[in-house]
Design an enzyme around this catalytic site. Structure first.
Site, mmCIF file in Angstrom:
data_model
loop_
_atom_site.group_PDB
_atom_site.id
_atom_site.type_symbol
_atom_site.label_atom_id
_atom_site.label_comp_id
_atom_site.label_asym_id
_atom_site.label_seq_id
_atom_site.Cartn_x
_atom_site.Cartn_y
_atom_site.Cartn_z
ATOM 1 N N GLY A 95 0.849 -1.194 0.000
ATOM 2 C CA GLY A 95 0.000 0.000 0.000
ATOM 3 C C GLY A 95 0.875 1.232 0.000
ATOM 4 N N ASP A 176 -5.393 1.596 5.498
ATOM 5 C CA ASP A 176 -6.814 1.897 5.682
ATOM 6 C C ASP A 176 -7.265 1.348 7.032
ATOM 7 O OD1 ASP A 176 -9.563 2.145 5.578
ATOM 8 O OD2 ASP A 176 -9.728 1.489 3.494
#
Length: 278
Positions: A95, A176
């Site tokens: 990510g 997230d």
């Protein structure tokens, strides 16, 4: 000209550069053909902050690590005579966002191949264009040849890219948080995923985590501490490790937290030896 039209024109120009330079070895011959490239402008690559990892994204991935052609991402480390890579990817930023961590790690680990994995299309394109510009503008010193990005879903396909014990460092920077309890299964750290990370991480390798969300920090620490193949490293170790310092300040999300005077929670874990089966 409207912003939408300017964005389309800008992306088209960058796409042309990407097609020409994405998979080539940047050297003096390329500099003669290409003027100095400007770094991409983030405003033209805007996308939603997060992407659903369980969605059926149209992703390309190898059926096994042996089928992955790394020469396209790291042509500088490809031996054309022997037709093989001279190195393997050993550091992964899962990510990776806009690539800030990789770019700061690159000069610190010039002999290590560093890969960023990002699931969002436009963010991946931004990082590709950023690396192309950096490689072109630093071609004389072979700068930034050791980093690249690919669009991929690490929650599904990590073992398709990496062999057992291949990685020495895995970074999870501001993932997230998936605040809703029913979404916790989509967090990047779960019991099942930790076993996959343990598989691709060598014994003695490090998992680095950083977030500005206390609940997520406590979640990641809890799951890592409960996993038999990971052990938390001390705050003294963190204070002396250069990667922790880079991770704290290099990412775009980290800089945003700094501007907003937010907190950053860090935890690092070492991969323990796999116990013998008697």
């Amino acid at each position: 000209m409207s912003f939408s039209t300017r964005r389309q024109a800008y992306r088209a120009e960058k796409q042309d550069h990407r097609k020409e330079l994405k998979h080539v070895k940047i050297d003096e011959s390329v500099i003669e053909k290409v003027d100095k490239l400007s770094l991409p402008k983030k405003k033209f690559y805007r996308q939603r902050a997060h992407s659903n990892p369980f969605s059926d994204h149209q992703l390309e991935y190898p059926i096994s690590p042996a089928h992955m052609d790394w020469s396209k991402l790291y042509p500088h480390f490809y031996d054309s005579e022997k037709k093989k890579m001279t190195k393997d990817v050993t550091i992964a930023d899962i990510g990776c966002g806009y690539g800030g961590l990789m770019i700061d790690l690159s000069p610190e680990f010039p002999d290590e191949m560093i890969l960023g994995m990002e699931i969002r299309v436009q963010v991946t394109n931004y990082v590709e264009d950023r690396i192309i510009a950096l490689r072109t503008n630093h071609a004389k010193e072979n700068g930034y040849q050791n980093i690249n990005v690919l669009r991929g879903n690490a929650m599904k396909f990590l073992p398709n890219f990496f062999n057992k014990g291949q990685l020495s460092k895995i970074f999870f920077c501001f993932p997230d948080p998936h605040f809703k309890q029913r979404k916790h299964k989509a967090r990047i750290v779960t019991d099942t995923l930790l076993s996959e990370y343990a598989y691709v991480l060598k014994e003695g390798g490090i998992i680095y985590t950083i977030t500005d969300v206390l609940d997520l920090h406590e979640w990641m620490v809890k799951h890592l501490e409960e996993h038999p193949l990971f052990e938390r490293l001390s705050e003294e170790w963190e204070a002396q490790d250069k990667c922790v310092s880079i991770m704290r300040n290099a990412t775009e999300e980290g800089k945003k937290v700094e501007r907003n005077k937010g907190d950053k929670y860090i935890a690092c874990f070492v991969r323990l030896p796999t116990p013998d089966i008697i």
